[in-house]
Write an enzyme that holds these catalytic residues in place. Sequence first.
Site, PDB file in Angstrom:
ATOM      1  N   VAL A 144       0.873  -1.176   0.000  1.00  0.00           N
ATOM      2  CA  VAL A 144       0.000   0.000   0.000  1.00  0.00           C
ATOM      3  C   VAL A 144       0.909   1.224   0.000  1.00  0.00           C
ATOM      4  O   VAL A 144       2.002   1.172   0.523  1.00  0.00           O
ATOM      5  CB  VAL A 144      -0.942   0.023   1.221  1.00  0.00           C
ATOM      6  CG1 VAL A 144      -1.978  -1.060   1.128  1.00  0.00           C
ATOM      7  CG2 VAL A 144      -0.167  -0.109   2.509  1.00  0.00           C
ATOM      8  N   CYS A 145       0.487   2.302  -0.646  1.00  0.00           N
ATOM      9  CA  CYS A 145       1.449   3.376  -0.878  1.00  0.00           C
ATOM     10  C   CYS A 145       0.780   4.725  -1.043  1.00  0.00           C
ATOM     11  O   CYS A 145      -0.423   4.825  -1.141  1.00  0.00           O
ATOM     12  CB  CYS A 145       2.209   3.181  -2.184  1.00  0.00           C
ATOM     13  SG  CYS A 145       2.617   1.519  -2.571  1.00  0.00           S
ATOM     14  N   THR A 146       1.621   5.756  -1.154  1.00  0.00           N
ATOM     15  CA  THR A 146       1.170   7.072  -1.577  1.00  0.00           C
ATOM     16  C   THR A 146       2.106   7.552  -2.683  1.00  0.00           C
ATOM     17  O   THR A 146       3.315   7.513  -2.513  1.00  0.00           O
ATOM     18  CB  THR A 146       1.215   8.082  -0.417  1.00  0.00           C
ATOM     19  OG1 THR A 146       0.415   7.579   0.655  1.00  0.00           O
ATOM     20  CG2 THR A 146       0.692   9.439  -0.854  1.00  0.00           C
ATOM     21  N   ARG A 335      -5.155   8.064   4.065  1.00  0.00           N
ATOM     22  CA  ARG A 335      -3.894   8.768   3.859  1.00  0.00           C
ATOM     23  C   ARG A 335      -4.067   9.849   2.809  1.00  0.00           C
ATOM     24  O   ARG A 335      -3.306  10.797   2.738  1.00  0.00           O
ATOM     25  CB  ARG A 335      -2.809   7.778   3.422  1.00  0.00           C
ATOM     26  CG  ARG A 335      -2.298   6.893   4.554  1.00  0.00           C
ATOM     27  CD  ARG A 335      -1.547   5.680   4.035  1.00  0.00           C
ATOM     28  NE  ARG A 335      -2.458   4.714   3.471  1.00  0.00           N
ATOM     29  CZ  ARG A 335      -2.380   4.256   2.213  1.00  0.00           C
ATOM     30  NH1 ARG A 335      -1.418   4.662   1.420  1.00  0.00           N
ATOM     31  NH2 ARG A 335      -3.264   3.387   1.764  1.00  0.00           N
TER      32      ARG A 335
END
Length: 397
Positions: A144-146, A335
């Site tokens: 999972v990321c941004t 996020r």
Amino acid sequence: MEGWVGSLVTLFCILLSGMSGWAQDVPPFTEDCRSEMYPPTGPTFRGNVSWYTVNLDQAPQDRWQKLITEKKTELTDLIQAIKGLATAIFPSGKIVDLVDRKLPLLIGTLPSPFGEEIEGIADASGLPLGEVMLFNIFYEVFTVCTSVVAEDKSGKLFHARNLDFGLFLGWDVKNNSWMVTELLRPLVINVDFQKNGKTVFMSTSFTGYVGMLTGMKPGILTLTMNERFSLDGGYIGVLEWILGKHDGSWMSFLTRSVLENATSYDEAKTLLSKTKLLAPAYFILGGNKSEEACVITRSRSSCLDIWELDLKQGTWYVLETNYDRWKAPLPIDNRRGPAMKCMDRTTQQNISTATIYDMLSTKPVLNKLTAYTTLMSISDNKLEAYLRICPDPCMPW
Ligand SMILES: *[C@@H]1O[C@H](CO)[C@@H](O)[C@H](O)[C@H]1NC(C)=O
Ligand SMILES: *[C@@H]1O[C@H](CO)[C@@H](O)[C@H](O)[C@H]1NC(C)=O
Ligand SMILES: *[C@@H]1O[C@H](CO)[C@@H](O)[C@H](O)[C@H]1NC(C)=O
Ligand SMILES: *[C@@H]1O[C@H](CO)[C@@H](O)[C@H](O)[C@H]1NC(C)=O
Ligand SMILES: *[C@@H]1O[C@H](CO)[C@@H](O)[C@H](O)[C@H]1NC(C)=O
């Protein structure tokens, strides 16, 4: 055959359902937008990411040998830990057995150069082929990321990302950390892929992994990939591939092929939006000039949405976490809201590598899963990456 596919499905389901139980106990450890965090120092900085050169003129079997030999211990530790977790869930050892005996039979179904590179990595590390394959599949599942691409007032593009990996993989109650994320940090590397002694593309990656999640092709494009969770698609494609249906592309293999072989932003955009995939994904693509940036939202077979920079409409950045932009994120995993708040507060006037690093250092954009932050600037031909750590109190994801 059916038995072990069933076990894999069960494994995914157990891991995914583990999440809802915890959710109630988790406060949203958010904080005000950070500032003055760059150049990286202090408690959220774990160290610089070092550089390795991979020579694409060498045979795929040979090109990772030097790196793997150097990092053999760290790679073995991580794979042992993943095996330990699988055995804890299925004490009979069935999972490990199927990984060691069945996965290797599928090596020949991987397209070139990926199958040969994975074989070379298994040889150099002395690890079983099936386990190196599993390790390569894992990134498609637990990331999972941004990611963000932003344009400043002068038309310069900045592309950056936090890579958050290891969700569900061994929460360590004693020191509030994810075991797999901890073991992964020493494997983070920057790779300079060269042909004829010249850089073809650069990437922040993991030792032993042959797909790409983050990279830049000098003068042409920047690219990151984020996981997209979706019921219509999910990991069915991965299972179908294991069962013998091989017409879709592994997501991170496509990303690598684009970085290695695409010659323009438009070609990359077409490949990333049209190629059939094994699982849904978000591709975040930047070009080399003003307004060349987009987030491509993919289902397995089609392109659902392309969100592009549009300065006239006030869209000076595109930002992706792990949710479709037209849908609200899960309240326990927002996020996107905090990240966009910090971008908006920074304003286009003041956007830079430094202020993007500030945004990516703000909890919960920075969280316990965050392994690294990569900052890319195509006009400065610069890719830099930093190991990250999120001191308590901090969101587990
Ligand atoms: C612009 O960013 C720099 C670096 O983070 C910061 O010191 C400065 O206060 C910011 N300026 C404005 C107007 O926000
Ligand atoms: C990281 O790299 C920077 C710039 O090259 C250097 O100044 C700094 O000392 C390095 N930090 C560590 C912890 O190695
Ligand atoms: C947490 O514990 C693991 C294993 O015991 C260790 O490798 C890791 O460095 C620890 N993490 C922190 C943040 O202390
Ligand atoms: C890039 O193209 C070359 C030449 O066609 C091919 O040999 C290579 O496998 C391709 N690389 C990837 C990662 O697909
Ligand atoms: C931008 O990329 C195109 C190919 O898409 C290339 O022809 C052009 O030279 C590049 N511009 C710069 C400034 O590197």
